[in-house]
Write a protein that holds these residues in place. Structure first.
Motif, short mmCIF file in Angstrom:
data_model
loop_
_atom_site.label_atom_id
_atom_site.label_comp_id
_atom_site.label_asym_id
_atom_site.label_seq_id
_atom_site.Cartn_x
_atom_site.Cartn_y
_atom_site.Cartn_z
N ARG A 585 46.92 24.74 90.42
CA ARG A 585 45.51 24.71 90.05
C ARG A 585 45.14 25.96 89.25
N PHE A 586 45.70 27.08 89.68
CA PHE A 586 45.36 28.32 89.00
C PHE A 586 45.94 28.36 87.58
N LYS A 589 43.90 26.32 85.46
CA LYS A 589 42.61 26.96 85.18
C LYS A 589 42.77 27.97 84.03
N TYR A 649 43.22 36.53 90.37
CA TYR A 649 42.67 35.21 90.67
C TYR A 649 41.14 35.27 90.65
N ARG A 650 40.59 36.24 91.34
CA ARG A 650 39.13 36.38 91.41
C ARG A 650 38.54 36.63 90.02
N TRP A 653 39.06 33.35 87.75
CA TRP A 653 38.34 32.14 88.16
C TRP A 653 36.85 32.40 88.34
N ASN A 654 36.53 33.41 89.14
CA ASN A 654 35.13 33.63 89.49
C ASN A 654 34.36 34.34 88.38
N CYS A 657 35.64 32.55 84.39
CA CYS A 657 35.37 31.12 84.20
C CYS A 657 34.00 30.72 84.74
N ASP A 658 33.73 31.06 85.99
CA ASP A 658 32.51 30.55 86.62
C ASP A 658 31.25 31.17 86.01
#
Length: 892
Positions: A585-586, A589, A649-650, A653-654, A657-658
């Motif tokens: 998934r990562f 992403k 990762y944080r 993703w966070n 991306c977010d």
RNA sequence: GGGCCAUUAGCUCAGUUGGUUAGAGCGCCACGUUGACAUCGUGGAGGUCAGUGGUUCGAGUCCACUAUGGCCCCCCA
């Protein structure tokens, strides 16, 4: 470059790896770059017979992350690969094959022909596991691949053996060794596994010589060894037996008189308090025999059958059969007193799983005490650091109690001992092979044979850190790459391999100053991989997960990332196959984020730094990037792979991306200054992020690196594998930006919260009203109105310091900020009230706790002032928040 | 016998020197998404931190003991 919406590892991995190989990226430059310090890792050489398992995959990933990180940092990085000839394992594989295919044993072929077969096997199958390391992405310098039986390594083994021999640290002696009757070789203590089994304790009666009808009873778990008894021992103070000390017992069947001796080592409370003494077949009895001058009788042949010493009744019987016969015989003679069921530990051979027989035989030994001293010092003075630190104790405990090392093996596959004998059996060590019939260098008599034994496999692998670099020659590689820096391994071989390499470094690299002779400075002991139920993965248990299957299914990068997310500092990890979803998934992403960035690069862009960025989100993401670069670098420097992976990762993703991508989307359409700055920021973040990720997910980042340069129309300076580690130039942590985005996130979340608590849904545009009493926060909201409206899906946003709550609205709270959202007709206010009330209740609990704490005089007196200050501030905030919550509930 | 490790949400695990309303991913529930990504997004529910006792103003965190699971070393003929 067109990128598909899903990342498909199969499409890229093989090609990327080939490009790395073609570019020579893993091989250090012939001349080290000016100022570049070496950084060296020696792979723990897997057995040539080996197949990659999860432990290899984990350890390979760790080593590859370290070496890629160091390479990018500009070190002259070398990861040297190779394999171990694994004497017993390999010989067993080939013997098995030979028997299956030709129904022949190795003896049928003879030594030379058999060894040819083994080499043949090695040429065909010996590189399988190294090929598997390539699938993992391992950036080893394959041009320096070594094998422990290569000519130069064999020369190193011979040299090291002879140096020890010349120093008197190697000796030959009749000693009790652990005998594997199946493989017919001595094995070391470290190759034995003690297994608890149900067994029996037999009580045997031995008649006393000259005392008609009197007997002494001994207890044993191995009655067949009585054939080799040469004494009986009792404790000197044992009243029951005092009268017999000095007399002799008669050994049944053989009618051998054996002395009854007094020995402190006998435990009067165990068994009968009298012990049969079998110096030929029991380590403790060997010691007792030595103390009392008892003869050693060996009753076993090399295959475990009884020899002539056991008497004609038993000669030729297997161990098991002999046991039955002995017991039956004693029964017939009425000399078996009783049989007890007991639990005891039985020594099994790691390799053959057969019961190990202690027996006396001629073997070669290395004196370890002296060699251990510098290795002990190295751990104590910090030359050698273990991670996790607790393994230092394990290492030291072993070294401080180290026993001499039985270094000879009765095998054919291995380094034959470089000792030749003349007709009188006088040994001569030689660096060159001595011809049969040539003159013995000291006696002058003809040489008649070479010692038939080979050396233990560890006698070559303990030289691995320097023999692979050319030792004993003073090669350029040896000067440049020794000592090494990082060794990562499994805990099982801390004694077998790690400790011995350290000893060998001090012993054989003696031309170096003491401080530089430690073979490596960091020893990382990685996690043990367990299955989902917490059992060790093993081939025999059939519960292993094949890393190659995982790579096929999820991709190497996904497997690597998952392993790093799952294993922390050598803590054992339970692994089920679906755990690799996380990595997949990562990587997907990352792929899509990069793809998005590239899609938006269709116009002009400006270089952006923390100093030149104006948009709040640009300043913020650059601040986050600065923090991430600093954090990931620090964690990798400290070998905290899991922490580094988590931070990335944080961030990806966070933060990126977010939040960032969502915030920046609307700016990317035109070609104005804002759009150009946004593109510049995206390009910068993408570039640095790919570099930071590269040690973890090398394949994918390399593909994206290519695509990025193409999209940006940039000349690529190098493949990512050879590019520089991000240095954070032009980036700075921006506390204001972080705080401001925090406010923005609070408001957006508040709106989403209301939507989620009600049936409003996420798509219906709302007219929100925000009351922000604090001027600084209000300013942020005013400035970021459009962005907030976009992320929270608002049709309008009115903000003020003290705006009243519109009727028919719900409120959500973010700190001291209230966000009012109009409620539709159909919203269930009762349910909403419940939810809010529950939150209020939780908050009241927290406030109560804080109040109590702040009333506590002990706390106020003892706690650090800043801690108290923080708590006070927190209390104020929470009270405000509660008041707001309560008014919201009341206003529904 | 000696030593080490683990025990935190249904599952797999974080929690740095004792001081946040104890966190993440998966799973679950609700809502959403034909323009980077359904390998997705938003929100939520869910924990007396194995037990007992102690130290402390304050313990998931430090100490002692106990229980359960796992590993290692030394031993019993």
């Amino acid at each position: 470059m067109e990128l598909s919406s899903r990342y498909d590892p199969k499409e890229h991995e093989a090609g990327v790896y080939q490009r790395w190989l073609d570019s020579g990226a893993f091989t250090p430059a012939p001349e080290p770059p000016p100022g570049a310090e070496p950084f060296v890792i020696m792979i723990p050489p897997p057995n040539v017979t080996g197949v990659l398992h999860m432990g290899h995959a984990l350890n390979g990933t760790i080593q590859d992350i370290v070496i890629r990180f160091r390479r990018m940092q500009g070190y002259d990085a070398l990861w040297l690969p190779g394999t171990d000839h694994a004497g017993i394992a390999t010989q067993a594989v080939v013997e098995k094959k030979l028997f299956a295919e030709e129904k022949k044993t190795r003896q049928d072929l003879g030594r030379e022909a058999f060894l040819e077969k083994v080499w043949e096997w090695k040429e065909h199958h010996g590189n399988a596991i190294l090929e598997q390391y390539r699938r993992l992405g391992a950036s080893c310098d394959w041009t320096r691949t070594r094998f422990t039986m290569d000519a130069d390594l064999s020369r190193a083994v011979r040299e090291s053996f002879l140096r020890l021999w010349e120093k008197g640290l190697v000796y030959r002696g009749a000693r009790l060794v652990n005998w594997d009757c199946v493989l017919q070789t001595a094995i070391s203590d470290d190759e034995i596994e003690n297994v608890e089994r149900k067994g029996k304790l037999w009580y045997l009666r031995y008649p006393i010589e000259g005392e008609w009808g009197e007997t002494i009873t001994v207890a044993t778990t191995r009655p067949e060894t009585m054939l080799g008894d040469t004494g009986v021992a009792v404790h000197p103070d044992d009243e029951r037996y005092k009268k017999w000390i000095g007399k002799r017992a008669i050994l049944p069947f053989l009618d051998r008189p054996i002395p009854i001796v007094a020995d402190e080592s006998v435990d009067p409370s165990y068994g009968t308090g009298a012990v049969k003494v079998t110096p030929g077949h029991d380590p403790a009895d060997y010691e007792r025999g030595m103390r009392h001058g008892l003869p050693i009788v060996n009753v076993l042949n090399k295959d475990g059958t009884i020899n002539a010493e056991g008497g004609h009744h038993f000669e030729g019987l297997s161990r098991e059969k002999a046991r039955e016969e002995v017991v039956q015989g004693l029964l017939d003679l009425d000399l078996l007193e009783k049989i007890e069921d007991i639990k005891h530990t039985v020594p099994l051979s790691d390799r053959s799983k057969s019961v190990v027989e202690p027996l006396v035989s001629e073997q070669w030994f290395v004196k370890m005490k002296e060699l251990a001293e510098p290795a002990i010092r190295a751990a104590n003075d910090g030359s050698l650091v273990f991670r996790p630190e607790r393994w230092k104790k394990v290492y030291l405990d072993w070294l401080e109690n180290v026993q001499d090392w039985c270094i000879s093996r009765q095998l054919w596959w291995g380094h034959q001992i470089p000792i030749w004998y003349d007709e009188d059996g006088v040994p001569a060590g030689s660096r060159e092979d001595l011809e049969i019939g040539s003159k013995h260098p000291s006696t002058g008599k003809p040489i008649v044979r070479q010692d038939a034994d080979v050396l233990d496999t560890w006698a070559s692998s303990w030289l691995w850190p320097f023999a692979t670099l050319g030792w004993p020659d003073a090669t350029k590689d040896l000067a440049r790459f020794y000592p090494t820096h990082f060794l990562s391994t499994a805990r099982e071989i801390i004694y077998l391999w790690v400790a011995r390499m350290i000893m060998a470094g001090y012993e054989f690299m003696d031309e170096l100053p003491t401080s530089e002779r430690c073979a490596f400075s960091v020893c990382n002991v990685h996690a043990t991989v367990l299955d989902a139920k917490g059992k060790r993965m093993s081939k025999s248990a059939g519960n292993g997960i094949d890393p190659i299957d995982v790579i096929e299914q999820y991709g190497a990068d996904a497997m690597r990332y998952s392993l790093m997310m799952l294993t922390r500092e050598g803590q054992d990890v339970r692994l089920a196959e679906n755990r690799f979803e996380e990595g997949r998934r990562f990587t997907n992403k990352i792929w899509n984020a990069a793809r998005f960035v590239m899609m938006k690069m269709g116009g002009e862009r400006d270089e952006v730094t923390s100093a030149t960025a104006t948009a709040i989100e640009d300043r913020w993401i650059l601040s986050r990037l600065a923090d991430t670069i600093e954090g990931v670098t620090r964690e990798l420097d400290g070998y905290h792979f899991n922490d580094a992976a988590t931070r990335l990762y944080r961030f990806v993703w966070n933060d990126f991306c977010d939040w960032y991508l969502e915030l920046v989307k609307s700016r990317l359409e035109g070609d104005d200054a804002s759009a150009r700055a946004a593109r510049g920021t995206l390009a910068r973040v993408l570039r640095d992020t790919l570099a930071l990720l590269h040690p973890f997910t090398p394949f994918q980042t390399e593909v994206l690196w290519d695509a990025m340069h193409e999209t940006l129309g940039q000349q690529k300076e190098a493949m990512l594998v050879r590019s520089a580690w991000p240095d954070g130039a032009g980036l700075a942590v921006d506390a204001d930006a972080e705080r401001e985005i925090g406010v923005l996130q609070g408001v957006v979340r508040a709106v989403r919260n209301v939507r989620a608590m009600t049936t409003i849904g996420d798509r219906k545009p709302l007219a929100a009203v925000v009351a922000a009493p604090r001027a600084d926060e209000l300013a942020v909201i005013e400035a970021a109105k459009e962005r907030i409206a976009a992320l929270a899906v608002l049709s309008s946003l009115e903000a003020g310091a003290d705006l009243p709550r519109p009727s028919g609205s719900a409120a959500a709270v973010a700190g001291t900020i209230q966000v009012f959202v109009p409620l539709g007709e159909d919203v269930d206010t009762a349910a909403l009230r419940d939810t809010l009330e529950r939150r209020a209740q939780k908050l009241r609990g927290a406030i109560g706790g804080l109040e109590k704490k702040l009333e506590n005089e002990g706390y106020l007196a003892n706690a650090a002032p800043e801690v108290v200050e923080e708590d006070r501030a927190k209390l104020v905030e929470q009270r405000e928040e509660l008041a707001l919550l309560e008014s919201n509930v009341a206003g529904l």
